[in-house]
Design a protein around this motif. Sequence first.
Motif, PDB file in Angstrom:
ATOM      1  N   PRO A 272     -19.950  19.333  64.377  1.00  0.00           N
ATOM      2  CA  PRO A 272     -20.157  18.103  65.146  1.00  0.00           C
ATOM      3  C   PRO A 272     -21.594  17.863  65.585  1.00  0.00           C
ATOM      4  CG  PRO A 272     -18.284  19.341  65.986  1.00  0.00           C
ATOM      5  CD  PRO A 272     -18.975  20.229  65.013  1.00  0.00           C
ATOM      6  N   HIS A 273     -22.433  18.901  65.539  1.00  0.00           N
ATOM      7  CA  HIS A 273     -23.808  18.721  66.015  1.00  0.00           C
ATOM      8  C   HIS A 273     -24.806  18.561  64.867  1.00  0.00           C
ATOM      9  CE1 HIS A 273     -23.752  22.918  64.935  1.00  0.00           C
ATOM     10  NE2 HIS A 273     -24.970  23.160  65.357  1.00  0.00           N
ATOM     11  N   VAL A 274     -24.329  18.313  63.647  1.00  0.00           N
ATOM     12  CA  VAL A 274     -25.210  18.192  62.483  1.00  0.00           C
ATOM     13  C   VAL A 274     -25.265  16.747  61.992  1.00  0.00           C
ATOM     14  CG1 VAL A 274     -25.565  18.873  60.078  1.00  0.00           C
ATOM     15  CG2 VAL A 274     -24.858  20.578  61.771  1.00  0.00           C
ATOM     16  N   TRP A 275     -26.484  16.271  61.792  1.00  0.00           N
ATOM     17  CA  TRP A 275     -26.764  14.962  61.201  1.00  0.00           C
ATOM     18  C   TRP A 275     -27.586  15.183  59.934  1.00  0.00           C
ATOM     19  CZ3 TRP A 275     -25.655  15.515  66.198  1.00  0.00           C
ATOM     20  CH2 TRP A 275     -25.038  14.480  66.894  1.00  0.00           C
ATOM     21  N   PHE A 276     -27.712  14.149  59.099  1.00  0.00           N
ATOM     22  CA  PHE A 276     -28.533  14.298  57.901  1.00  0.00           C
ATOM     23  C   PHE A 276     -28.988  12.936  57.389  1.00  0.00           C
ATOM     24  CE2 PHE A 276     -24.624  13.146  55.934  1.00  0.00           C
ATOM     25  CZ  PHE A 276     -24.825  12.880  54.578  1.00  0.00           C
ATOM     26  N   ASP A 277     -29.911  12.963  56.447  1.00  0.00           N
ATOM     27  CA  ASP A 277     -30.334  11.737  55.773  1.00  0.00           C
ATOM     28  C   ASP A 277     -30.569  12.028  54.294  1.00  0.00           C
ATOM     29  OD1 ASP A 277     -33.080  12.474  55.124  1.00  0.00           O
ATOM     30  OD2 ASP A 277     -33.701  11.951  57.135  1.00  0.00           O
ATOM     31  N   VAL A 278     -30.791  10.965  53.530  1.00  0.00           N
ATOM     32  CA  VAL A 278     -31.196  11.113  52.136  1.00  0.00           C
ATOM     33  C   VAL A 278     -32.539  10.408  51.925  1.00  0.00           C
ATOM     34  CG1 VAL A 278     -28.924  11.517  51.149  1.00  0.00           C
ATOM     35  CG2 VAL A 278     -29.704   9.158  51.478  1.00  0.00           C
ATOM     36  N   GLY A 279     -33.366  10.389  52.983  1.00  0.00           N
ATOM     37  CA  GLY A 279     -34.697   9.824  52.872  1.00  0.00           C
ATOM     38  C   GLY A 279     -35.545  10.611  51.892  1.00  0.00           C
ATOM     39  N   LEU A 280     -36.643  10.050  51.492  1.00  0.00           N
ATOM     40  CA  LEU A 280     -37.529  10.585  50.461  1.00  0.00           C
ATOM     41  C   LEU A 280     -36.885  10.452  49.092  1.00  0.00           C
ATOM     42  CD1 LEU A 280     -40.244  11.904  49.760  1.00  0.00           C
ATOM     43  CD2 LEU A 280     -39.175  14.121  50.087  1.00  0.00           C
ATOM     44  N   ALA A 281     -35.658  10.941  48.928  1.00  0.00           N
ATOM     45  CA  ALA A 281     -34.984  10.826  47.636  1.00  0.00           C
ATOM     46  C   ALA A 281     -34.815   9.365  47.243  1.00  0.00           C
ATOM     47  CB  ALA A 281     -33.628  11.518  47.676  1.00  0.00           C
ATOM     48  N   SER A 282     -34.375   8.527  48.204  1.00  0.00           N
ATOM     49  CA  SER A 282     -34.137   7.123  47.870  1.00  0.00           C
ATOM     50  C   SER A 282     -35.410   6.433  47.407  1.00  0.00           C
ATOM     51  CB  SER A 282     -33.534   6.385  49.070  1.00  0.00           C
ATOM     52  OG  SER A 282     -34.391   6.447  50.188  1.00  0.00           O
ATOM     53  N   THR A 283     -36.560   6.917  47.871  1.00  0.00           N
ATOM     54  CA  THR A 283     -37.836   6.361  47.430  1.00  0.00           C
ATOM     55  C   THR A 283     -38.116   6.721  45.984  1.00  0.00           C
ATOM     56  OG1 THR A 283     -38.665   6.630  49.693  1.00  0.00           O
ATOM     57  CG2 THR A 283     -40.295   6.236  47.961  1.00  0.00           C
ATOM     58  N   TYR A 284     -37.843   7.946  45.620  1.00  0.00           N
ATOM     59  CA  TYR A 284     -38.255   8.463  44.324  1.00  0.00           C
ATOM     60  C   TYR A 284     -37.255   8.199  43.192  1.00  0.00           C
ATOM     61  CZ  TYR A 284     -42.431  10.802  46.003  1.00  0.00           C
ATOM     62  OH  TYR A 284     -43.677  11.050  46.507  1.00  0.00           O
ATOM     63  N   VAL A 285     -35.998   7.976  43.506  1.00  0.00           N
ATOM     64  CA  VAL A 285     -35.010   7.845  42.435  1.00  0.00           C
ATOM     65  C   VAL A 285     -34.812   6.408  41.968  1.00  0.00           C
ATOM     66  CG1 VAL A 285     -33.777   9.922  43.169  1.00  0.00           C
ATOM     67  CG2 VAL A 285     -33.002   7.682  43.993  1.00  0.00           C
ATOM     68  N   GLY A 286     -35.509   5.460  42.587  1.00  0.00           N
ATOM     69  CA  GLY A 286     -35.481   4.090  42.105  1.00  0.00           C
ATOM     70  C   GLY A 286     -34.101   3.470  42.173  1.00  0.00           C
ATOM     71  N   HIS A 287     -33.649   2.845  41.075  1.00  0.00           N
ATOM     72  CA  HIS A 287     -32.387   2.114  41.091  1.00  0.00           C
ATOM     73  C   HIS A 287     -31.181   3.033  41.233  1.00  0.00           C
ATOM     74  CE1 HIS A 287     -32.136   3.398  36.881  1.00  0.00           C
ATOM     75  NE2 HIS A 287     -30.882   2.997  36.874  1.00  0.00           N
ATOM     76  N   ARG A 288     -31.379   4.347  41.158  1.00  0.00           N
ATOM     77  CA  ARG A 288     -30.272   5.300  41.344  1.00  0.00           C
ATOM     78  C   ARG A 288     -30.018   5.601  42.822  1.00  0.00           C
ATOM     79  NH1 ARG A 288     -26.691   6.679  37.528  1.00  0.00           N
ATOM     80  NH2 ARG A 288     -26.654   8.821  38.272  1.00  0.00           N
ATOM     81  N   ALA A 289     -30.741   4.959  43.733  1.00  0.00           N
ATOM     82  CA  ALA A 289     -30.554   5.225  45.158  1.00  0.00           C
ATOM     83  C   ALA A 289     -29.120   4.950  45.600  1.00  0.00           C
ATOM     84  CB  ALA A 289     -31.536   4.393  45.984  1.00  0.00           C
ATOM     85  N   ALA A 290     -28.482   3.990  44.987  1.00  0.00           N
ATOM     86  CA  ALA A 290     -27.099   3.684  45.368  1.00  0.00           C
ATOM     87  C   ALA A 290     -26.179   4.861  45.072  1.00  0.00           C
ATOM     88  CB  ALA A 290     -26.618   2.430  44.640  1.00  0.00           C
ATOM     89  N   GLU A 291     -26.395   5.538  43.957  1.00  0.00           N
ATOM     90  CA  GLU A 291     -25.560   6.689  43.622  1.00  0.00           C
ATOM     91  C   GLU A 291     -25.763   7.819  44.628  1.00  0.00           C
ATOM     92  OE1 GLU A 291     -27.047   4.789  41.428  1.00  0.00           O
ATOM     93  OE2 GLU A 291     -25.305   4.107  40.276  1.00  0.00           O
ATOM     94  N   VAL A 292     -27.009   8.035  45.043  1.00  0.00           N
ATOM     95  CA  VAL A 292     -27.282   9.073  46.037  1.00  0.00           C
ATOM     96  C   VAL A 292     -26.590   8.740  47.352  1.00  0.00           C
ATOM     97  CG1 VAL A 292     -29.093  10.241  47.361  1.00  0.00           C
ATOM     98  CG2 VAL A 292     -29.459   9.730  44.941  1.00  0.00           C
ATOM     99  N   LEU A 293     -26.705   7.488  47.789  1.00  0.00           N
ATOM    100  CA  LEU A 293     -26.052   7.086  49.034  1.00  0.00           C
ATOM    101  C   LEU A 293     -24.537   7.223  48.924  1.00  0.00           C
ATOM    102  CD1 LEU A 293     -26.205   5.876  51.881  1.00  0.00           C
ATOM    103  CD2 LEU A 293     -26.156   3.602  50.830  1.00  0.00           C
ATOM    104  N   ALA A 294     -23.978   6.806  47.789  1.00  0.00           N
ATOM    105  CA  ALA A 294     -22.526   6.913  47.613  1.00  0.00           C
ATOM    106  C   ALA A 294     -22.064   8.359  47.684  1.00  0.00           C
ATOM    107  CB  ALA A 294     -22.122   6.293  46.270  1.00  0.00           C
ATOM    108  N   GLU A 295     -22.817   9.264  47.072  1.00  0.00           N
ATOM    109  CA  GLU A 295     -22.451  10.675  47.116  1.00  0.00           C
ATOM    110  C   GLU A 295     -22.586  11.240  48.525  1.00  0.00           C
ATOM    111  OE1 GLU A 295     -23.741  11.508  42.470  1.00  0.00           O
ATOM    112  OE2 GLU A 295     -25.015  12.214  44.111  1.00  0.00           O
ATOM    113  N   ALA A 296     -23.601  10.793  49.273  1.00  0.00           N
ATOM    114  CA  ALA A 296     -23.759  11.256  50.654  1.00  0.00           C
ATOM    115  C   ALA A 296     -22.588  10.818  51.526  1.00  0.00           C
ATOM    116  CB  ALA A 296     -25.067  10.726  51.235  1.00  0.00           C
ATOM    117  N   LEU A 297     -22.022   9.650  51.224  1.00  0.00           N
ATOM    118  CA  LEU A 297     -20.936   9.103  52.036  1.00  0.00           C
ATOM    119  C   LEU A 297     -19.558   9.601  51.609  1.00  0.00           C
ATOM    120  CD1 LEU A 297     -22.223   5.449  52.428  1.00  0.00           C
ATOM    121  CD2 LEU A 297     -21.898   7.113  54.270  1.00  0.00           C
TER     122      LEU A 297
END
Length: 366
Positions: A272-297
């Motif tokens: 319950p005390h852990v948070w995270f992001d997918v920053g930096l990756a979304s910048t570098y992976v271009g149009h694949r950022a949606a796939e990264v976000l979907a996998e994170a969710l």
Amino acid sequence: MTAWAEELRLVDHHCHSVVTDELDAAAFGALLTEAPAPAGDPWDSMLGLAVRRECAPVLDLPRHAPPADYLARRRELGAPVATRRLLAATGSDALLVDHGLRAADLLGLDGLSTAAGAPVAEVVRLEAVAEDVARSGVRPADYADALVEELARRTAGAVACKSILAYRHGFDVPPGRPAPAEVAAAAAEWSRTGGRLADPVLLRHALWCGVDRGLPVQLHTGFGDPDEDLHRANPVLLTDFCRATAGTGTPIVLLHCYPYHREAAWLAQVFPHVWFDVGLASTYVGHRAAEVLAEALELAPFGRLLYSSDAFGLPELYLVAARAFRRAAARVLGGWVAEDQAAEDEVRRIAAMIAGGNARALYRVP
């Protein structure tokens, strides 16, 4: 992109400042990559394409303008004007800034706030404070207490601490707090050898000093520059540390995480005390950022995912990250609506949480 995604207001919970100098082609290109000596043309990358696509119109150029035209227009406008335009276009309400890396080369926090037209709050880098304490000439026997005192002073107005344990050693260290005798012995050895902080005992001590401050503790994980061993930056290696800190009340925030964002999502799901992001990756992976976000969710509670750019040096990186996040949110969450997985008002609420609401609550940003 849907209108609601374009209107999302961002709290960039982890970023750095921007350079103040005018940049030639080589200097600009060097900041387009995590590699200190990029091979080939750094514009020939997903990030290079994204800069030309997203940033060129903000500088009065057509989308996909050639790199030479982009750099010429940037020089014509001048760095201050280009910076203000690019940062304003991100739609950011607040920037939480780690200013512990090459601070002398970058715009100060007040200057960054003025350029961005948004408030800036500081994230204090634990290893930088530890190295300053060591350079102050403190006796090894007094080092542990001196770090506690200095960290309290340096974080008095800060919103978080940050550790770069992944760069300095890796996460394969004992998770618990080191004993005072261990810290004193390691400090004595460090006083003889000097150099940057890399001793695993002292790194753990600094990390636990951050935990004791009670502010959110950010840890770089996953993708980064060649200073780290990627396999030792997998956040799943922090599982025992998450167990050890579960009762402290201190939030643990995993930064970037790619390609281990699914592991980070699991940690946020079970602790319950852990948070995270997918920053930096979304910048570098271009149009694949949606796939990264979907996998994170896939596993993560919606209230534990944060937006960040991890932009460093170039204001372009702020804008590329912001546009990539909005586009990814529209594709992923909009897809939920199209497939009747969620109502539109629900996905708008979730998107707003990730964009800024979660960070406002975690860091107590007004």
